[in-house]
Design an enzyme around this catalytic site. Structure first.
Site, mmCIF file in Angstrom:
data_model
loop_
_atom_site.group_PDB
_atom_site.id
_atom_site.type_symbol
_atom_site.label_atom_id
_atom_site.label_comp_id
_atom_site.label_asym_id
_atom_site.label_seq_id
_atom_site.Cartn_x
_atom_site.Cartn_y
_atom_site.Cartn_z
ATOM 1 N N ASP A 324 1.210 5.515 50.993
ATOM 2 C CA ASP A 324 0.758 4.215 51.497
ATOM 3 C C ASP A 324 1.895 3.232 51.274
ATOM 4 O O ASP A 324 2.646 3.363 50.296
ATOM 5 C CB ASP A 324 -0.493 3.787 50.722
ATOM 6 C CG ASP A 324 -0.934 2.389 51.088
ATOM 7 O OD1 ASP A 324 -1.082 2.115 52.291
ATOM 8 O OD2 ASP A 324 -1.110 1.571 50.164
ATOM 9 N N ASP A 526 -7.501 3.860 49.955
ATOM 10 C CA ASP A 526 -6.961 5.160 50.333
ATOM 11 C C ASP A 526 -7.808 6.323 49.837
ATOM 12 O O ASP A 526 -7.386 7.477 49.933
ATOM 13 C CB ASP A 526 -5.535 5.302 49.788
ATOM 14 C CG ASP A 526 -4.604 4.241 50.337
ATOM 15 O OD1 ASP A 526 -4.584 4.062 51.559
ATOM 16 O OD2 ASP A 526 -3.910 3.585 49.544
#
Length: 626
Positions: A324, A526
């Site tokens: 990410d 996430d």
């Protein structure tokens, strides 16, 4: 007396093994004299004392799991040796087997020392303040959310809390592995098990003891040490079948060689007993678990928590890792990189106006602009009237003028893109976000901001490349910005305009090219992607969600620990392979030597049990830095 016993108890298995060895020496000495009967009694004592723990373990496992095990093989071999008059050899077998068992127990205890250390770090009592601000010493288990506590300098913090009064440097090494104390002020969070510095604190409990981060870490490491890797599970399944095969073979060897090879009954029985010893898979069984537990402990000591041996083992196969962007590869907080003002205006006055308007907003870009102004020595203290236009920007009125701050469409796209000779596209190509300010006459200034790539991210990406791992960045930014960030960080591939809900789909696509893909995220947005990946790494300073979501938790936002975890896993795999190859080779050589009548029972005992001790010691190497 009780204290002495408590100190002795953890080492009782080793003490029994050593006592057995001493008795064997005494028995051997007696056997050289006329006191041969006494020597047999001493050897029997060595049997009982040395073999007690392993016999007990073997019987319990057989009863509870209803399958045979190597402990029973060793006991049967020792009894068989005694039947044919090899008292000393049987006792030596028990002694070395007990010694290897004691060493394995030591390895287990050594690997679990982080748990004991963590438990000892958390205090049992706390100074709780009543409604009259009087402090009373109470049990930590009795603390409730909202209780106020007084923490004196140098004391261990008893609960997860926030600071209400005071400031102090907190030693958080028990949680994060970071040795440098962290300065904590009003409203900052502090964690149970950490150590207060020189400042006195009044804090408010935000979690009960059972829910504290400290307790969750303890539970996580305990669960990881109890969970068995696929290799270990295979070895345990293999053990039961193998033991049965050995026993059937021994039963055949008890009579078949007498008729086929012409051995006498004494030799036949003796060789069957030697086979029983050398064919036992003790070394094979001990090849994996000690190394795995030592690896988990090594990781915990370096701020890496594995949720089990299976996740540690799967890292060896990792070929790609997806990151990410925000808060993982980058700082997660934009900073001002450019402030360009219309030539006819005073730069500081323009910045004063902008900062005074933005100071009324808590948007990350507004916070960054206000911080930038303060760094320039400008205090945002102008009297302004502010209107927040959601999704576009802000309108501020001060000194009789109205200002718009925000996106091009909000302030006027054509004017914005034409400002300062059309510099905006150039700034955007550098991965920067551009915000504009305009008054009644037109564009006043533009501010470019950028989320900076973390230096350790560059270092980590470079190290992962050296390890042969492909790196991918998942980001919601446009392609141009994503390309700039990826290039700066050294990322191999990137996926731009990636929404949180589509990360799972992108990971599934990546798994077509890379069967084993890791995912690094903050453990919150996430979470689905972390679950989809072969191995999920959670960042986020050890947050609750990170602990619950990922397979591997990095207790601080230290990306460099990812490469360390991969190296640790690969080192463990090398050691396990070495152990298995060595142990199987030793068993094969000893079995062949037995049929050729080259090896006798004492040498068989030493070769077999010696190999077991060596593979355990080799596994202990995992306690060293990877």
């Amino acid at each position: 007396m009780l204290t002495v016993w408590n100190r002795i108890l953890p080492h009782i298995e080793l003490i029994n093994a050593l006592t057995s060895g001493i008795l064997i020496l005494i028995g051997w000495a007696l056997s050289k004299t006329e006191f041969t009967t006494a020597s047999v009694v001493v050897f029997l004592s060595a049997f009982v004392i040395g073999g007690f723990f392993k016999a007990k373990e073997g019987l319990e496992k057989t009863i509870h799991e209803r399958k045979l095990n190597v402990e029973l093989l060793m006991i049967l071999a020792a009894i068989g040796s005694s039947i044919i008059g090899y008292w000393a050899e049987g006792a030596i077998l028990i002694f070395i087997f007990a010694l290897s068992g004691a060493l394995e127990t030591y390895t287990m205890n050594k690997s679990k020392k982080e748990i004991a250390a963590l438990v000892n770090m958390q205090p049992d009592e706390a100074w709780k303040l009543d409604e009259h601000n009087q402090a009373h010493l109470v049990s930590v288990d009795s603390l409730k959310v909202g209780d106020r506590l007084r923490i004196k300098p140098g004391e261990k913090i008893p609960a997860d809390a926030v600071i209400m009064e005071g400031s102090s440097s907190i030693d958080e090494s028990a949680i994060s592995g970071e040795p440098i104390p962290v300065l904590k002020r009003l409203d900052d969070a502090i964690f149970a098990g950490t150590v207060n510095g020189s400042g006195a604190l009044i804090v408010k409990v935000v979690k009960e003891n059972a829910d504290s981060l400290f307790q969750k870490i303890i539970s996580l490491v305990q669960a990881a040490q109890n969970e068995k890797s696929p290799s270990q599970q295979f070895i345990e399944r293999f053990e039961g079948t193998y033991v049965k095969t050995v026993l059937v073979t021994v039963a055949i060897l008890l009579f078949l060689p007498h008729y086929i090879l012409g051995w006498d009954w004494s030799t036949t029985f003796y060789r069957a007993m030697v086979f029983l010893v050398v064919a036992s898979p003790c070394a094979v069984v001990a090849s994996i678990m000690p190394a795995t537990l030592a690896s988990i402990s090594n990781g915990a000591r370096h701020g890496i928590l594995f949720k089990g041996g299976s996740h540690l083992e799967s890292l060896t196969k990792l070929t790609a890792i997806a990151f990410d962007k925000t808060g993982t590869l980058t700082q997660g907080k934009p900073v001002v990189t450019d402030f360009i003002v219309r030539p006819d205006l005073d730069r500081n006055h323009a910045l004063h106006i902008v900062a005074s308007i933005e100071d009324k907003s808590n948007h990350p870009l507004a916070v960054a602009i206000t911080q930038y102004a303060k760094e320039q020595g400008i205090v945002p203290n102008m009297q302004v009237q502010v209107e927040d236009v959601t999704g576009f920007g802000m309108i501020g009125t001060t000194e009789g003028h109205s200002y718009k701050i925000g996106k091009p469409d909000f302030v006027g796209r054509d004017e914005a893109f034409a400002f300062h000779e059309g510099v905006a596209p150039t700034l955007a190509s550098q991965g920067k976000t551009v915000t504009y300010i305009r008054d009644e006459q037109g564009i006043v200034a533009l501010i470019a901001l950028k989320d900076q790539v973390r230096e350790e991210a560059k270092q980590t990406i470079a190290t992962l490349k050296q390890l042969g791992i492909t790196t991918i960045m998942l980001t919601g930014d446009n392609a141009k910005t994503a390309e700039t960030i990826a290039k700066e960080a050294g990322i191999d591939r990137f996926v731009a305009e990636c929404l949180p809900e589509t990360k799972v789909e992108h990971l599934k696509e990546l798994k077509k090219d890379f069967p084993f893909v890791g995912m690094v995220g903050d453990g919150i947005n996430d979470a689905p992607a972390l679950a989809t990946a072969t191995t999920g790494f959670a960042m986020g300073d050890g947050t609750d969600v990170a602990l619950e979501t990922a397979d591997v938790v990095l207790m601080k936002n230290e990306l460099t620990k990812i490469a360390y975890a991969v190296r640790l896993s690969r080192k463990m795999q090398r050691i396990v392979k070495q152990n298995l190859l060595f142990s199987v080779a030793v068993i094969a050589v000893l079995i062949v030597s037995n049929f050729l009548q080259v090896v006798n029972l004492p040498l068989g005992v030493i070769g077999h049990e010696g190999s077991t001790i060596l593979v355990i010691l080799n596994g202990l190497r995992m306690l060293q830095k990877a």
